[in-house]
Design an enzyme around this catalytic site. Sequence first.
Site, PDB file in Angstrom:
ATOM      1  N   THR A  55       0.837  -1.204   0.000  1.00 56.08           N
ATOM      2  CA  THR A  55       0.000   0.000   0.000  1.00 56.08           C
ATOM      3  C   THR A  55       0.873   1.255   0.000  1.00 56.08           C
ATOM      4  O   THR A  55       0.452   2.300  -0.486  1.00 56.08           O
ATOM      5  CB  THR A  55      -0.928  -0.018   1.240  1.00 56.08           C
ATOM      6  OG1 THR A  55      -1.599  -1.275   1.292  1.00 56.08           O
ATOM      7  CG2 THR A  55      -1.960   1.090   1.175  1.00 56.08           C
ATOM      8  N   TYR A 143       5.832 -11.864   5.513  1.00 54.82           N
ATOM      9  CA  TYR A 143       4.710 -11.221   4.827  1.00 54.82           C
ATOM     10  C   TYR A 143       4.357 -12.128   3.639  1.00 54.82           C
ATOM     11  O   TYR A 143       5.185 -12.354   2.756  1.00 54.82           O
ATOM     12  CB  TYR A 143       5.193  -9.842   4.367  1.00 54.82           C
ATOM     13  CG  TYR A 143       4.244  -8.947   3.609  1.00 54.82           C
ATOM     14  CD1 TYR A 143       2.900  -9.246   3.421  1.00 54.82           C
ATOM     15  CD2 TYR A 143       4.721  -7.740   3.065  1.00 54.82           C
ATOM     16  CE1 TYR A 143       2.067  -8.385   2.722  1.00 54.82           C
ATOM     17  CE2 TYR A 143       3.896  -6.877   2.369  1.00 54.82           C
ATOM     18  CZ  TYR A 143       2.569  -7.204   2.199  1.00 54.82           C
ATOM     19  OH  TYR A 143       1.754  -6.349   1.495  1.00 54.82           O
ATOM     20  N   LYS A 171       2.371 -11.558   8.519  1.00 59.84           N
ATOM     21  CA  LYS A 171       1.239 -10.824   7.975  1.00 59.84           C
ATOM     22  C   LYS A 171       0.796 -11.575   6.735  1.00 59.84           C
ATOM     23  O   LYS A 171       1.559 -11.714   5.781  1.00 59.84           O
ATOM     24  CB  LYS A 171       1.671  -9.409   7.588  1.00 59.84           C
ATOM     25  CG  LYS A 171       0.559  -8.630   6.910  1.00 59.84           C
ATOM     26  CD  LYS A 171       1.069  -7.412   6.145  1.00 59.84           C
ATOM     27  CE  LYS A 171      -0.085  -6.824   5.340  1.00 59.84           C
ATOM     28  NZ  LYS A 171       0.361  -5.863   4.325  1.00 59.84           N
TER      29      LYS A 171
END
Lengths: 311, 311, 311, 311
Positions: A55, A143, A171
């Site tokens: 993001t 991640y 994550k």
Amino acid sequence: MEKDSYKLMKPLRGIVVPMVTPLLDRDTLDAAGLERLIEHIIAGGIHGLFILGTTGEAPSLSYRLRYELIKRVCDQVGGRIPVLVGITDTSFVESVNISRKAKDAGAQAIVLAPPYYFPAGQSELLEYLDHLTRELPLPLFLYNMPSYTKLVFEPETIRAASEYPGVVGIKDSSGNMVYFRQLQSLLKNNPDFSLLMGREELLAEAILLGGHGSVCGGANLMPELYVELYNAACSKDLQKVEVLHQKVMKLSAAIYKVGRYESSLLKGLKCALSCVGICNDFLAEPFHRFRRAEHEVIEQYVKELGINPKK
Amino acid sequence: MEKDSYKLMKPLRGIVVPMVTPLLDRDTLDAAGLERLIEHIIAGGIHGLFILGTTGEAPSLSYRLRYELIKRVCDQVGGRIPVLVGITDTSFVESVNISRKAKDAGAQAIVLAPPYYFPAGQSELLEYLDHLTRELPLPLFLYNMPSYTKLVFEPETIRAASEYPGVVGIKDSSGNMVYFRQLQSLLKNNPDFSLLMGREELLAEAILLGGHGSVCGGANLMPELYVELYNAACSKDLQKVEVLHQKVMKLSAAIYKVGRYESSLLKGLKCALSCVGICNDFLAEPFHRFRRAEHEVIEQYVKELGINPKK
Amino acid sequence: MEKDSYKLMKPLRGIVVPMVTPLLDRDTLDAAGLERLIEHIIAGGIHGLFILGTTGEAPSLSYRLRYELIKRVCDQVGGRIPVLVGITDTSFVESVNISRKAKDAGAQAIVLAPPYYFPAGQSELLEYLDHLTRELPLPLFLYNMPSYTKLVFEPETIRAASEYPGVVGIKDSSGNMVYFRQLQSLLKNNPDFSLLMGREELLAEAILLGGHGSVCGGANLMPELYVELYNAACSKDLQKVEVLHQKVMKLSAAIYKVGRYESSLLKGLKCALSCVGICNDFLAEPFHRFRRAEHEVIEQYVKELGINPKK
Amino acid sequence: MEKDSYKLMKPLRGIVVPMVTPLLDRDTLDAAGLERLIEHIIAGGIHGLFILGTTGEAPSLSYRLRYELIKRVCDQVGGRIPVLVGITDTSFVESVNISRKAKDAGAQAIVLAPPYYFPAGQSELLEYLDHLTRELPLPLFLYNMPSYTKLVFEPETIRAASEYPGVVGIKDSSGNMVYFRQLQSLLKNNPDFSLLMGREELLAEAILLGGHGSVCGGANLMPELYVELYNAACSKDLQKVEVLHQKVMKLSAAIYKVGRYESSLLKGLKCALSCVGICNDFLAEPFHRFRRAEHEVIEQYVKELGINPKK
């Protein structure tokens, strides 16, 4: 209290914001927007800030700008909440370089997806993590982001890596909830290992059934909403969870679905942030900000969601 | 003759070597090996050198090392053959940075695959190329490598980009020969636009039916073989083509197929180069050099292929 | 009560078993095993039976055998619980043919994944559904199974199709929970439309947050476990949900993970059913039953899970 | 001469037409169109007819219609050229059933892609072929078509299967020319094993460098063109090859590229055949014939290609 004395909770719990990177152009930070955005997020009660993730457009930014961002964010946050810094890179050496900048600036942790050019096997990824974790000066979150990296950290790889020093959590942004539940089962004897859900649409159920936190892009825009939902889920208030989950789904169905491409989330989020006066909506190549037609749609959605503009 | 006066042929024709990057460890060049490798390649009659491509492990290397490599290679080559430099990057700004280093060092052209993290649409890729080509100081070859970048430059995108200033050719490593033939058709009115085949197993047929050249990893090891095959194909000597093509297939079936993973090509090639005493076989993470068992298999193949060790 | 008077609940709620197809060889039903399996499932309190799905190896079976199975199952069940029949086929006409056999035998509903050979677009799939639903004599559940069909019914396609006559629900086996939540949001004004979770690992959360039921392969083996978990989730008993969910995860991590291939689930399930004396473990090509080594592992897991053999 | 005395060449050489299936509606053959199409193809000098392949929409047709087609085609051809019948199916038993119908009708060979629902491993595919070839009454061509079946017969699997009785060749429609060249290398000691190129854009080079034939969809429309190109390639007349290859590329770039979806080839081909009065352009679901706008584009292309309408 000094920055260095900040202790990262084990496991890390709560809502982490994968922060967008406010830009004036492809190599210039929107410094004023960045300041407003950080204060907006902290005021919303968020538990952690994750910069230089997907993001945050990290792969599209120059290293110079990434380093500047790390410094500015850590300074602005000033230890009020933990800062996690993305170090994902195809180059081992550059990942280590970023991790050192993060340490120097006072960040609390780093985040790493698989190196995303060469198609490495799981045993190669594990050896890579073995080598890398020896060089890292901060706690590491893995991640999982297969739609972008195309490489998966398979559950058994995560479990094996969880025994390396400094590996403190995962994550998962795959959206594959079976994967998340498998991780939970594999790691159930490691209660300090943080399981963070990377898709906000699944925040509620992740927490209800034992996840520790969630990384929510929409919390750039409406931080309170995600914190409230997290709290409702922690206290098993299913009725409140239902209502707030619907709001999250509404934001997701509106802000992230304008335009033709998979980049809709990024474009919509930056566009909405600019509509409410928080920061510039410039996107680094290969993307570009929404043009007029899409901008107007987002503007309308922002109104419908009842998000008030900043003065 | 000054370096700058070197003229890049239009179209570029012949055999280009995607040079491996000789390493002593993950951030140290094998300088002596690099020198030997370059001289070995030039002595083999090769028409161009492509550094910092996939075979050169570019995405795994630090920028510092990439810059050092560019400088050393250009100095060593000294204008004897053109040097093409890979600038593929997820970051627009870093691609421009590398292109300037290449220009400064005296390289003749640059090579770019799509930015490989975010899933951009074709119109976004075209706009990206539009912006990027305005900033580049050297002629640009596009590079289609879908198995690694996951993004394709579709034929129509290549055709549209071929009209941007400085875009001079395409290297296609997809193995999808229908794609290559479609490109040829679309670009048939642009005889200066270079069509380079990126898979050595298809060198022969690419040239026989109108391609201009080929980028052949095996030419790090056996440069003469590929030059001979190229010459035979140019002169339409089908009998000779057949014999030499079989040799290329034999090398490919041997050297590139040891070990379990898709990285077999890279590992096998570096291992073979070290067997014949040209350079070190260290690979940057996420890979590692072949261990004993695979090394012995490669050693045997090198003998069977009749490649003589350098003194 | 006559079979035809059986009313399919709207929405269908509860645990549906995707029944394995007991076989003696590639074209012979294990009729005795089939009888035992059906009685085992019904005795476990299951709410519906789904035959000729993926777990039922439908695509591997001859049409003759599929028709025989439909007849035998409907006769044996005798209207005690609803029978859903898979009609997925690459051929429109064959799908209609199976649906008529299902109607004639007294089944209550049919289930359809996208035709899985040709890569159709979403508008083509919608037109296909438009044509097909006009020919079908029973209520239809759509079935999302992208890992096998490679075609997805996108959420908006499901929503549009939900307005066709006779389309009563969706079974989602993607494991992509964001997809499931998006469907729920899109269909929230259609409370009769059944949302069934096709992955048993996600049964608990699907029900807790508004799903109607779940299709659970493991319920062939341990039907009570899934019914209990469903009931606990319906009554929002989170503590009990947690305990039973762990048992489901344990079964999944054991029985479905033996052997090298993606077919582990099917092979493990049939093997376990044969270990407890319910039915034969023969699998139709392209698969084969587990050989000795894997069989012993499954046998051990069956003991650890405390599943008692049938006499 | 009796049909049964027809000898299938070893290896099969030349141009094989993957025949479209002329339809009046989803379950009715266009019998008159079928007759015209067969005569048009044979008059064009084609060396073999392949029915019930991808271009023949086999997976979309009912078995009843497939059997009718086999009978009608074999009767109409009457042994003038070999007929190959596609038996690809997810069900082993149905594949055998079709093969027997083919044998009974007088076909010369059968063609099989991997069963395309379940994701089988290579060793499973090899065992499947081992079992299947024992049951087949006619010589078998393997068929590699990964974009539709998603399963690949890997080169080593083809080589191993080439030793099973009755396995006589491979049709490769992957477009991956490296795969084709690897097959050639692996099978070079088996000169009877037929290597057929399934992409007409690669017909020329396949033949020039040792392939035996090509399966060309466009030969439904312009059979002479492909036969001429095949002959030119056989006689190594590179100049003529170049000219005719350009015509094939022109047809491909026109007729197969109208409309939005991957089904453009099928739709364009049937549309063009109807424009010249050979057969109906109906397509079975999940597809539909081109509507007015696309039809007009195809009509224009047919004129530009100089294809004369049949009276």
